[in-house]
Design a protein around this motif. Sequence first.
Motif, PDB file in Angstrom:
ATOM      1  N   GLN A   1       0.833  -1.208   0.000  1.00 54.49           N
ATOM      2  CA  GLN A   1       0.000   0.000   0.000  1.00 54.49           C
ATOM      3  C   GLN A   1       0.866   1.257   0.000  1.00 54.49           C
TER       4      GLN A   1
ATOM      5  N   ARG B   1      -8.312  -4.462  -5.996  1.00 51.69           N
ATOM      6  CA  ARG B   1      -8.722  -4.618  -4.589  1.00 51.69           C
ATOM      7  C   ARG B   1      -7.816  -3.796  -3.659  1.00 51.69           C
TER       8      ARG B   1
ATOM      9  N   ASP C   1      -9.077  -0.424  -3.885  1.00 48.06           N
ATOM     10  CA  ASP C   1     -10.349  -0.362  -3.143  1.00 48.06           C
ATOM     11  C   ASP C   1     -10.085  -0.067  -1.673  1.00 48.06           C
ATOM     12  N   ARG C   2      -9.123  -0.811  -1.085  1.00 46.62           N
ATOM     13  CA  ARG C   2      -8.823  -0.622   0.347  1.00 46.62           C
ATOM     14  C   ARG C   2      -8.271   0.779   0.615  1.00 46.62           C
TER      15      ARG C   2
ATOM     16  N   GLU D   1      -8.820   3.435  -1.192  1.00 46.67           N
ATOM     17  CA  GLU D   1      -9.909   4.394  -1.406  1.00 46.67           C
ATOM     18  C   GLU D   1     -10.837   4.419  -0.193  1.00 46.67           C
ATOM     19  N   LYS D   2     -11.132   3.239   0.356  1.00 48.58           N
ATOM     20  CA  LYS D   2     -11.978   3.147   1.546  1.00 48.58           C
ATOM     21  C   LYS D   2     -11.349   3.902   2.724  1.00 48.58           C
ATOM     22  N   ALA D   3     -10.022   3.908   2.781  1.00 45.15           N
ATOM     23  CA  ALA D   3      -9.300   4.619   3.849  1.00 45.15           C
ATOM     24  C   ALA D   3      -9.103   6.097   3.513  1.00 45.15           C
ATOM     25  N   ALA D   4      -9.650   6.549   2.396  1.00 44.83           N
ATOM     26  CA  ALA D   4      -9.577   7.947   1.943  1.00 44.83           C
ATOM     27  C   ALA D   4      -8.157   8.382   1.584  1.00 44.83           C
TER      28      ALA D   4
ATOM     29  N   ARG E   1      -8.278   8.348  -4.451  1.00 44.07           N
ATOM     30  CA  ARG E   1      -9.581   8.529  -5.094  1.00 44.07           C
ATOM     31  C   ARG E   1      -9.452   8.061  -6.533  1.00 44.07           C
ATOM     32  N   ARG E   2     -10.569   7.594  -7.071  1.00 45.03           N
ATOM     33  CA  ARG E   2     -10.569   7.138  -8.455  1.00 45.03           C
ATOM     34  C   ARG E   2     -11.672   7.830  -9.217  1.00 45.03           C
TER      35      ARG E   2
END
Length: 158
Positions: A50, A83, A86-87, A89-92, A95-96
């Motif tokens: 990450q 994926r 995705d993780r 993005e979920k954690a801010a 962005r996509r």
Amino acid sequence: MPGKLKEEIHQQKPFVSAAEEAYLNLVRTADALTRDLDRILQPHGLTSTQYNVLRILRGAGEAGATCSGVSDRLLAYDPDVTRLLDRLEKAALVRRERSTKDRRVVMAFITDVGLQILTKLDQPLEALLERQFRPLKKERIAQLIEDLEQLRSGVEPS
């Protein structure tokens, strides 16, 4: 100091070859270096992969990067970059958005929060690398880089 790995892993028999011993040393060393890195990243909720993605997106700047572009630049192979994004993005941290030129293309960008985390990590990671490589003189580091690149050139591309 050759042969230290044998003691470290309590190897009773000789290695099959010098290549085997070298390979196992690489794996053992990579693990040790990565564990040090993980200790710094973990409080920020990041894995090394990450962190690598965030650095790639910081480097991409305002242009961002496609999923395949991120995948091509990763240091370690990851079969599911979508994926991974995705993780993040979920954690801010990422962005996509769909490309306006081609709606099939999704671009990824680092967020301000992601940039702030990287900024906090820059100095501690620089200090970590300095500490980890302190035992080697600059000439030895340059030789190590050359040797590792030469070794990778003999590996089948995935």
